[in-house]
Design a protein around this motif. Structure first.
Motif, PDB file in Angstrom:
ATOM      1  N   GLY A   1       0.905  -1.033   0.009  1.00 55.86           N
ATOM      2  CA  GLY A   1       0.080  -0.018  -0.057  1.00 55.86           C
ATOM      3  C   GLY A   1       0.877   1.333  -0.010  1.00 55.86           C
ATOM      4  O   GLY A   1       0.154   2.231   0.073  1.00 55.86           O
ATOM      5  N   CYS A   2       2.231   1.248  -0.197  1.00 53.65           N
ATOM      6  CA  CYS A   2       3.017   2.163   0.107  1.00 53.65           C
ATOM      7  C   CYS A   2       2.918   3.232  -1.213  1.00 53.65           C
ATOM      8  O   CYS A   2       3.235   4.475  -1.164  1.00 53.65           O
ATOM      9  CB  CYS A   2       4.319   1.952   0.223  1.00 53.65           C
ATOM     10  SG  CYS A   2       5.383   1.045  -0.900  1.00 53.65           S
ATOM     11  N   VAL A   3       2.389   2.686  -2.508  1.00 51.58           N
ATOM     12  CA  VAL A   3       2.405   3.508  -3.737  1.00 51.58           C
ATOM     13  C   VAL A   3       1.402   4.783  -3.384  1.00 51.58           C
ATOM     14  O   VAL A   3       1.799   6.018  -3.489  1.00 51.58           O
ATOM     15  CB  VAL A   3       2.363   2.648  -4.817  1.00 51.58           C
ATOM     16  CG1 VAL A   3       2.369   3.674  -6.139  1.00 51.58           C
ATOM     17  CG2 VAL A   3       3.410   1.721  -4.998  1.00 51.58           C
ATOM     18  N   SER A   4       0.142   4.288  -3.063  1.00 49.68           N
ATOM     19  CA  SER A   4      -0.850   5.307  -2.709  1.00 49.68           C
ATOM     20  C   SER A   4      -0.314   6.251  -1.601  1.00 49.68           C
ATOM     21  O   SER A   4      -0.826   7.520  -1.718  1.00 49.68           O
ATOM     22  CB  SER A   4      -2.074   4.692  -2.601  1.00 49.68           C
ATOM     23  OG  SER A   4      -2.325   3.741  -1.542  1.00 49.68           O
TER      24      SER A   4
ATOM     25  N   ALA B   1       0.818  11.561   0.040  1.00 49.23           N
ATOM     26  CA  ALA B   1       1.762  12.374   0.912  1.00 49.23           C
ATOM     27  C   ALA B   1       2.365  13.548  -0.214  1.00 49.23           C
ATOM     28  O   ALA B   1       2.388  14.808   0.331  1.00 49.23           O
ATOM     29  CB  ALA B   1       2.816  11.684   1.489  1.00 49.23           C
ATOM     30  N   ALA B   2       3.057  13.352  -1.242  1.00 50.97           N
ATOM     31  CA  ALA B   2       3.804  14.114  -1.946  1.00 50.97           C
ATOM     32  C   ALA B   2       2.863  15.243  -2.529  1.00 50.97           C
ATOM     33  O   ALA B   2       2.954  16.337  -2.542  1.00 50.97           O
ATOM     34  CB  ALA B   2       4.476  13.436  -3.198  1.00 50.97           C
ATOM     35  N   GLN B   3       1.475  14.833  -2.935  1.00 44.30           N
ATOM     36  CA  GLN B   3       0.642  15.769  -3.371  1.00 44.30           C
ATOM     37  C   GLN B   3       0.243  16.763  -2.280  1.00 44.30           C
ATOM     38  O   GLN B   3       0.079  17.875  -2.783  1.00 44.30           O
ATOM     39  CB  GLN B   3      -0.548  14.995  -3.898  1.00 44.30           C
ATOM     40  CG  GLN B   3      -0.319  14.141  -5.165  1.00 44.30           C
ATOM     41  CD  GLN B   3      -1.427  13.282  -5.609  1.00 44.30           C
ATOM     42  OE1 GLN B   3      -2.605  13.238  -4.846  1.00 44.30           O
ATOM     43  NE2 GLN B   3      -1.216  12.592  -6.824  1.00 44.30           N
ATOM     44  N   SER B   4       0.096  16.311  -0.867  1.00 48.23           N
ATOM     45  CA  SER B   4      -0.383  17.239  -0.006  1.00 48.23           C
ATOM     46  C   SER B   4       0.789  18.096   0.290  1.00 48.23           C
ATOM     47  O   SER B   4       0.337  19.284   0.791  1.00 48.23           O
ATOM     48  CB  SER B   4      -0.680  16.523   1.294  1.00 48.23           C
ATOM     49  OG  SER B   4      -1.804  15.568   1.176  1.00 48.23           O
TER      50      SER B   4
ATOM     51  N   ILE C   1       6.593   4.460  -7.829  1.00 48.39           N
ATOM     52  CA  ILE C   1       6.617   5.866  -7.290  1.00 48.39           C
ATOM     53  C   ILE C   1       7.621   7.058  -7.962  1.00 48.39           C
ATOM     54  O   ILE C   1       7.272   8.118  -8.057  1.00 48.39           O
ATOM     55  CB  ILE C   1       7.241   5.554  -5.618  1.00 48.39           C
ATOM     56  CG1 ILE C   1       6.445   4.745  -4.933  1.00 48.39           C
ATOM     57  CG2 ILE C   1       7.321   6.840  -4.953  1.00 48.39           C
ATOM     58  CD1 ILE C   1       7.070   4.053  -3.486  1.00 48.39           C
ATOM     59  N   ARG C   2       8.955   6.434  -8.507  1.00 54.32           N
ATOM     60  CA  ARG C   2       9.516   7.359  -9.163  1.00 54.32           C
ATOM     61  C   ARG C   2       8.987   7.885 -10.289  1.00 54.32           C
ATOM     62  O   ARG C   2       9.079   9.086 -10.678  1.00 54.32           O
ATOM     63  CB  ARG C   2      10.711   6.748  -9.564  1.00 54.32           C
ATOM     64  CG  ARG C   2      11.799   6.109  -8.504  1.00 54.32           C
ATOM     65  CD  ARG C   2      12.935   5.489  -9.010  1.00 54.32           C
ATOM     66  NE  ARG C   2      13.828   6.823  -9.499  1.00 54.32           N
ATOM     67  CZ  ARG C   2      15.010   6.479  -9.789  1.00 54.32           C
ATOM     68  NH1 ARG C   2      15.664   5.340  -9.659  1.00 54.32           N
ATOM     69  NH2 ARG C   2      15.918   7.726 -10.386  1.00 54.32           N
ATOM     70  N   GLN C   3       7.842   7.228 -11.069  1.00 54.25           N
ATOM     71  CA  GLN C   3       7.433   7.630 -12.198  1.00 54.25           C
ATOM     72  C   GLN C   3       6.275   8.684 -12.010  1.00 54.25           C
ATOM     73  O   GLN C   3       5.941   9.604 -12.730  1.00 54.25           O
ATOM     74  CB  GLN C   3       6.639   6.543 -12.883  1.00 54.25           C
ATOM     75  CG  GLN C   3       6.064   6.532 -14.298  1.00 54.25           C
ATOM     76  CD  GLN C   3       5.383   5.549 -15.080  1.00 54.25           C
ATOM     77  OE1 GLN C   3       5.950   4.299 -14.619  1.00 54.25           O
ATOM     78  NE2 GLN C   3       4.629   5.935 -15.953  1.00 54.25           N
ATOM     79  N   ASN C   4       5.684   8.610 -10.751  1.00 52.89           N
ATOM     80  CA  ASN C   4       4.592   9.599 -10.323  1.00 52.89           C
ATOM     81  C   ASN C   4       4.726  10.574  -9.264  1.00 52.89           C
ATOM     82  O   ASN C   4       4.131  11.301  -8.986  1.00 52.89           O
ATOM     83  CB  ASN C   4       3.404   8.502  -9.764  1.00 52.89           C
ATOM     84  CG  ASN C   4       2.861   7.650 -10.805  1.00 52.89           C
ATOM     85  OD1 ASN C   4       2.040   8.330 -11.532  1.00 52.89           O
ATOM     86  ND2 ASN C   4       3.235   6.368 -10.876  1.00 52.89           N
ATOM     87  N   ILE C   5       6.043  10.719  -8.849  1.00 51.12           N
ATOM     88  CA  ILE C   5       6.492  11.633  -7.827  1.00 51.12           C
ATOM     89  C   ILE C   5       7.667  12.489  -8.786  1.00 51.12           C
ATOM     90  O   ILE C   5       8.704  11.887  -9.149  1.00 51.12           O
ATOM     91  CB  ILE C   5       7.109  11.327  -6.549  1.00 51.12           C
ATOM     92  CG1 ILE C   5       5.891  10.596  -5.745  1.00 51.12           C
ATOM     93  CG2 ILE C   5       7.564  12.325  -5.831  1.00 51.12           C
ATOM     94  CD1 ILE C   5       6.370  10.236  -4.458  1.00 51.12           C
ATOM     95  N   GLU C   6       7.628  13.663  -9.007  1.00 50.57           N
ATOM     96  CA  GLU C   6       8.463  14.447  -9.706  1.00 50.57           C
ATOM     97  C   GLU C   6       9.897  14.870  -8.830  1.00 50.57           C
ATOM     98  O   GLU C   6      10.867  14.934  -9.431  1.00 50.57           O
ATOM     99  CB  GLU C   6       8.077  15.950 -10.305  1.00 50.57           C
ATOM    100  CG  GLU C   6       6.900  15.943 -11.130  1.00 50.57           C
ATOM    101  CD  GLU C   6       6.411  17.222 -11.828  1.00 50.57           C
ATOM    102  OE1 GLU C   6       7.145  18.236 -11.198  1.00 50.57           O
ATOM    103  OE2 GLU C   6       5.225  17.342 -12.429  1.00 50.57           O
TER     104      GLU C   6
END
Length: 234
Positions: free
Chosen positions: A147-150, A155-158, A188-193
């Motif tokens: 569940g860590c990906v979501s 968290a990054a978006q917040s 995670i790398r693909q979706n966090i800048e």
């Protein structure tokens, strides 16, 4: 140069203290005078010689200067839940003063948070509000487990939505038996800048190990300029 930044996690018990230790050791290896600061810590113990918090002890041992534990963690709470503890009304002013004092002593202060980004300290106030007020850049610790990906993406978006700079993230493998570890990191790398600053393997007694080798802080050189620019634009 980064004079101070905040370390938060995707949840509690994801390894913020271990990652803070690694960050302190890595920057110390670069010749910097570094200090660890955990303004609020839960799970502290009342001992004969005073209150002791194991996270504060780890930060103390990882810092360049042997700072008193009471300065490293001014609010060492015995309760495991920060939300149920009584904290002063001027809490933010007090922990800001502590940070400012440390900044006079060190090149860089690594400020470790408590639990996740949205941790409440009162029914209506979150710990992250202090970080936003202070305009501190943030490093996110992702505990690699089911569940860590979501959790990481939310968290990054917040953090970004709150208007502070996300310097990067660190993967901490807290579940050694997790299948598809490489795919999880890639997702995670693909979706966090923000850049991946390192991967901490599952290690027993990590709080007493040399951890700097697991990090690459070179991306922080460019990110620190972005953080400074963001602060100046406020």
């Amino acid at each position: 140069m980064l004079t101070h930044f905040f370390v938060t996690g995707t949840d509690s018990r994801v390894g913020k203290t271990i990652v803070s230790r690694a960050l302190l050791q890595a920057m110390s290896a670069q010749g910097k005078i570094v200090l660890g600061y955990k303004p609020i810590a839960t799970g502290s113990q009342e001992l004969a010689d005073g209150v002791r918090n194991k996270d504060a002890v780890t930060l103390q041992k990882s810092s360049s200067i042997s700072y008193p534990l009471a300065k490293i963690t001014p609010f060492a709470l015995s309760d495991e839940d920060i939300f149920t503890s009584e904290l002063p009304l001027d809490l933010f002013d007090q922990i800001t003063a502590g940070l400012q004092f440390m900044r006079l002593e060190a090149d860089t202060v690594v400020v470790e948070g408590c639990d996740g980004w949205r941790t409440l300290i009162t029914p209506a106030q979150s710990y992250s509000e202090w970080v936003v007020q202070s305009q501190m850049p943030v490093v996110l610790v992702v505990g690699i487990q089911e569940g860590c990906v979501s959790q990481a993406l939310m968290a990054a978006q917040s953090i970004i939505a709150d208007g502070v700079c996300l310097l990067g993230w660190v993967a901490n493998r807290i579940n050694p038996c997790l299948a598809h570890y490489g795919e999880t990191i890639a997702a995670i790398r693909q979706n966090i800048e923000a850049p991946l600053l390192g991967e901490i393997p599952y290690l027993p007694r990590a709080e007493s190990r040399e951890m700097a080798k697991f990090l690459d802080l070179s991306p922080l050189v460019g990110q620190s300029s972005l953080a400074k620019a963001a602060t100046n634009n406020k």
